[in-house]
Write a protein that holds these residues in place. Structure first.
Motif, PDB file in Angstrom:
ATOM      1  N   CYS A 138      51.800   2.388  32.142  1.00  0.00           N
ATOM      2  CA  CYS A 138      50.898   3.427  32.825  1.00  0.00           C
ATOM      3  C   CYS A 138      51.447   3.948  34.499  1.00  0.00           C
ATOM      4  O   CYS A 138      51.073   3.523  35.291  1.00  0.00           O
ATOM      5  N   GLU A 142      53.448   8.340  31.881  1.00  0.00           N
ATOM      6  CA  GLU A 142      52.104   8.966  31.465  1.00  0.00           C
ATOM      7  C   GLU A 142      51.536   9.966  32.387  1.00  0.00           C
ATOM      8  O   GLU A 142      50.487  10.716  32.024  1.00  0.00           O
ATOM      9  N   ASP A 145      52.443  13.553  31.587  1.00  0.00           N
ATOM     10  CA  ASP A 145      51.955  13.865  30.356  1.00  0.00           C
ATOM     11  C   ASP A 145      50.854  14.673  30.265  1.00  0.00           C
ATOM     12  O   ASP A 145      49.826  14.473  31.088  1.00  0.00           O
ATOM     13  N   GLN A 150      46.382   9.830  28.930  1.00  0.00           N
ATOM     14  CA  GLN A 150      47.273   9.147  29.617  1.00  0.00           C
ATOM     15  C   GLN A 150      47.272   9.172  31.095  1.00  0.00           C
ATOM     16  O   GLN A 150      46.602   9.985  31.712  1.00  0.00           O
ATOM     17  N   ARG A 256      45.322  11.157  36.362  1.00  0.00           N
ATOM     18  CA  ARG A 256      45.497  11.357  35.015  1.00  0.00           C
ATOM     19  C   ARG A 256      46.472  12.672  34.650  1.00  0.00           C
ATOM     20  O   ARG A 256      46.778  12.995  33.730  1.00  0.00           O
TER      21      ARG A 256
END
Length: 338
Positions: A138, A142, A145, A150, A256
């Motif tokens: 993580c 990620e 992305d 992710q 995120r």
């Protein structure tokens, strides 16, 4: 009482009695066994009792029913089933349409972010991203992305820091973070501070964001930062995102996604559109041809042409991207060295 079979009754009668009973049956006279009360008549029988049926007559009626009314009854049943199915399908279609309308209404509440329509381009590829800490699996990969499932998860003491170091001076027009309280809960940031400057040791805080229950892309307020021609850009080499607090006093945090945008000088906006340039060139050519047809000493006509030219430019329409189908695709543009 069970009615005896026809063959058994015929055997129990004498030949003269059998001939008499057949003659009486043809003239509507009841047979002797019904007169004696051995077997109840059809009118006297209950509904649940058994009724004598002539096998030959029953076979004839069954064959006639199959040939005449059997198929019709089947067709009627099929039609009933078909109509019912169609009604169910129509109701299902109406239900699906209502659900789609509800979803569309929910989507309308959140405005769509279209960078190309706003004349922006993403410049995240011009920067390197580092974090203060991360849990294995993580990390920055990620975080960068495009899949919102992710995320970057910190793994250290607060405050948590996300560093964005650009390879050259940039004018940031939009900085966006993707947060989701419904999925992350106590990992969701509630207080974020943004600093910017020349490097990690030369930054100045310029905004602090207090969040309640964020879900989706969150825009960092950059308007009025002082950079750019209109003062609404953030000019810097380095940006730091500091997560100060989390929901429910959570220790670690989740982010995120992150996107950074700058103005695109080659974007097909209302101020910079090839359709607008082409229309203006055609109008200028028409005016030059009109001036060539006028005598040099005809000052009134030349003055009128000049007034028409000024009036046309004042009322000129600003075209939006895609008008006329003449927007220049990316593969036809001049290469850009970054």
């Amino acid at each position: 009482m069970v009615r005896p079979g026809r063959q058994e009754r015929d055997r129990s009668l004498l030949p003269s009695e059998l001939a008499q009973s057949q003659a009486d049956s043809r003239h509507g006279v009841p047979p002797p066994w019904e007169e004696l009360g051995d077997v109840p008549s059809v009118a006297e029988e209950d509904v649940g009792s058994q009724i004598y049926v002539d096998p030959d007559a029953a076979a004839h009626d069954e064959a006639q029913g199959d040939g005449e009314g059997g198929d019709d009854g089947g067709y009627e049943d099929d039609r009933d089933v078909g109509v019912g199915g169609e009604v169910d399908e129509v109701e299902d279609d109406k239900g699906s349409e209502d659900e789609q309308e509800d979803e569309a209404g929910c989507n309308d509440d959140e405005p769509q972010f279209d960078p190309s329509a706003m004349g922006l381009k993403e410049i995240s590829n011009l920067a390197s991203f580092t974090v203060s800490s991360y849990k294995p699996g993580c990390g920055v990969k990620e975080l960068r992305d495009d899949d919102a499932n992710q995320f970057w998860q910190s793994d250290g003491p607060q405050p948590h820091r996300l560093n964005i170091h650009f390879i050259k001076r940039v004018e940031i027009r939009a900085l966006r973070l993707y947060l989701d309280y419904e999925l992350d809960e106590s990992y969701t940031p509630t207080k974020i501070q943004i600093t910017a400057g020349f490097g990690p040791n030369q930054t100045i805080p310029f905004t602090t964001m207090d969040l309640s229950m964020p879900k989706g892309w969150i825009d960092v307020p950059i308007a009025g930062a002082g950079g750019g021609a209109d003062g609404n850009s953030l000019c810097c080499w380095f940006v730091r995102v500091i997560v100060v607090e989390n929901h429910q006093n959570g220790k670690d945090t989740h982010i995120r996604g992150v996107k950074v945008y700058a103005l695109d000088d080659t974007a097909d906006t209302a101020e910079n559109n090839p359709v607008d340039d082409m229309v203006e060139a055609i109008d200028d050519y028409s005016e030059r041809m009109a001036e060539m047809d006028v005598h040099d000493h005809d000052e009134d006509t030349l003055k009128k042409i000049e007034e028409d030219k000024q009036r046309r430019k004042a009322k000129a329409k600003k075209y939006t991207p895609g008008d006329g189908g003449l927007s220049i695709p990316d593969f036809m543009r001049e290469p850009e060295i970054r």
